[in-house]
Design an enzyme around this catalytic site. Structure first.
Site, PDB file in Angstrom:
ATOM      1  N   ASN A   9       0.870  -1.184   0.000  1.00  9.77           N
ATOM      2  CA  ASN A   9       0.000   0.000   0.000  1.00  9.77           C
ATOM      3  C   ASN A   9       0.902   1.228   0.000  1.00  9.77           C
ATOM      4  OD1 ASN A   9      -1.765   2.077   0.553  1.00  9.77           O
ATOM      5  ND2 ASN A   9      -2.206   1.410   2.650  1.00  9.77           N
ATOM      6  N   LYS A  19       0.152   4.336  -0.256  1.00  7.64           N
ATOM      7  CA  LYS A  19      -0.439   5.537   0.359  1.00  7.64           C
ATOM      8  C   LYS A  19      -0.155   6.760  -0.527  1.00  7.64           C
ATOM      9  CE  LYS A  19      -0.036   3.267   4.773  1.00  7.64           C
ATOM     10  NZ  LYS A  19       0.014   3.357   6.224  1.00  7.64           N
ATOM     11  N   HIS A  34      -9.437   1.194   4.911  1.00  5.56           N
ATOM     12  CA  HIS A  34      -8.160   1.416   5.592  1.00  5.56           C
ATOM     13  C   HIS A  34      -8.372   2.379   6.761  1.00  5.56           C
ATOM     14  CE1 HIS A  34      -4.073   2.609   6.463  1.00  5.56           C
ATOM     15  NE2 HIS A  34      -3.690   1.500   5.852  1.00  5.56           N
ATOM     16  N   GLU A  55      -6.745   4.768   7.899  1.00  3.86           N
ATOM     17  CA  GLU A  55      -6.504   6.195   7.630  1.00  3.86           C
ATOM     18  C   GLU A  55      -7.738   6.834   6.989  1.00  3.86           C
ATOM     19  OE1 GLU A  55      -2.823   5.556   5.560  1.00  3.86           O
ATOM     20  OE2 GLU A  55      -1.895   4.995   7.474  1.00  3.86           O
ATOM     21  N   GLU A  68      -5.513  -4.783  10.617  1.00  2.00           N
ATOM     22  CA  GLU A  68      -4.449  -3.795  10.816  1.00  2.00           C
ATOM     23  C   GLU A  68      -4.710  -3.020  12.111  1.00  2.00           C
ATOM     24  OE1 GLU A  68      -2.368  -2.689   6.917  1.00  2.00           O
ATOM     25  OE2 GLU A  68      -4.182  -1.472   7.014  1.00  2.00           O
ATOM     26  N   GLY A  99       2.584   2.178  10.776  1.00  2.00           N
ATOM     27  CA  GLY A  99       3.558   3.252  10.609  1.00  2.00           C
ATOM     28  C   GLY A  99       4.267   3.644  11.891  1.00  2.00           C
ATOM     29  N   SER A 112       3.475  -2.246  10.359  1.00  2.00           N
ATOM     30  CA  SER A 112       4.925  -2.326  10.559  1.00  2.00           C
ATOM     31  C   SER A 112       5.512  -3.697  10.231  1.00  2.00           C
ATOM     32  CB  SER A 112       5.300  -1.897  11.980  1.00  2.00           C
ATOM     33  OG  SER A 112       4.895  -0.563  12.205  1.00  2.00           O
TER      34      SER A 112
HETATM   35  P1  PGA Z   1       2.897   0.176   7.686  1.00  2.00           P
HETATM   36  O1  PGA Z   1       1.447   0.433   7.055  1.00  2.00           O
HETATM   37  O2  PGA Z   1       3.418  -1.111   7.110  1.00  2.00           O
HETATM   38  O3  PGA Z   1       3.721   1.369   7.276  1.00  2.00           O
HETATM   39  O4  PGA Z   1       2.720   0.091   9.161  1.00  2.00           O
HETATM   40  C1  PGA Z   1       0.550  -0.618   6.871  1.00  2.00           C
HETATM   41  C2  PGA Z   1      -0.729  -0.096   6.251  1.00  2.00           C
HETATM   42  O5  PGA Z   1      -1.172   0.990   6.612  1.00  2.00           O
HETATM   43  O6  PGA Z   1      -1.332  -0.756   5.384  1.00  2.00           O
END
Ligand code: PGA
Length: 251
Positions: A9, A11, A97, A99, A169, A175, A215
């Site tokens: 992903n 982003k 997601h 976010e 997630e 992140g 992560s």
């Molecule tokens: P990350 O993000 O691997 O940077 O923690 C995962 C995601 O948001 O899909």
């Protein structure tokens, strides 16, 4: 048997030039034999999709978008419809997601409609869910996970489930460099299958892939992916580096 899936992903990262460079590096680093055992998806920014489609053609890597609108079309300035994605063509879309839930006010109700619209337009879906730190610390994580899965997907038929992947997630792991332990993730994945069995059937619960995201890096992917109910990963930060993305696929 559920085939493994590693999905990147991206982003809101990379402009078209940098993104194209990264895609070429990924194509160079991901070895063909690995694609036999593991599906690989790239969820790129909208602006990159057409040119990425041309480059990925025949590579065995699936192209996806990070979002689409829940309505079919019309007066929604600035939005992108599922049908627009299909016309690129894009094969898959991320829905729900954290976010987008947090920053764009996407509720389970909107997400349920979005899953339906995406599927109706021939897209596959990765449906994301997961609790915040506060919810975990106050012991609400099972309830949150249950309602996010149920309210977003309980309306799906068995046939539709064949085109849907889940991605657990935990928001506190995205992140942040903090990964859920393999045991913590496995616990929620096993629970998610129970929820799935409740809203659909035992075979849907057994056959649906459930990815872990938060992560994931080459050095922790192996342990996470060795758990019984973890079928791969949704990768953010580490998907922006061709070597680490390839390292996770190898794991
Ligand atoms: P990350 O993000 O691997 O940077 O923690 C995962 C995601 O948001 O899909």
């Amino acid at each position: 048997m559920r085939k493994r899936l590693v999905a990147g992903n991206w982003k809101m990262n990379t402009d078209l030039n940098d993104g194209f460079k990264l895609l070429k590096e990924i194509l160079h680093n991901v070895r063909e034999p690995e694609l036999k055992d593991c599906d690989v998806h790239i969820y790129a920014p909208f602006t990159h999709l057409k040119i990425f489609h041309n480059s990925l053609n025949g590579s065995g890597i699936t192209l996806g978008a990070q979002n689409c609108h829940h309505k079919e079309g019309g007066a929604y300035t600035g939005e992108v419809s599922a049908q627009m994605l299909t016309s690129v063509p894009v094969e898959s879309v991320l829905v729900g997601h954290s976010e987008r839930r947090a920053y764009c006010g996407e509720t389970n109700e909107i997400l349920a409609e979005k899953v339906t619209t995406a599927l109706a337009n021939g897209l596959n879906v990765i449906y994301c869910y997961g609790e915040t730190l506060e919810e975990r610390e106050s012991d609400q994580h099972f309830d949150v996970v249950k309602s996010q899965i149920e309210e977003g997907t309980a309306h799906l038929t068995e046939e539709q489930w064949a085109k849907v992947t889940l991605a657990y997630e935990p928001v506190w792991a995205i992140g942040t460099g903090k990964t859920a332990s393999a045991e913590q993730a496995q616990e929620i994945h096993a629970y998610s299958r129970k929820v799935l069995e409740g809203i659909s059937s035992a075979s849907v619960a057994q056959n649906t892939r459930i990815l872990y995201g938060g992560s994931v890096k080459p050095n922790n992917a192996g342990e996470l992916f060795s758990m019984e109910d973890i079928d791969g990963g949704l990768i953010g930060g580490a998907a922006l580096n061709a070597e680490s993305f390839a390292g996770i696929i190898t794991a």
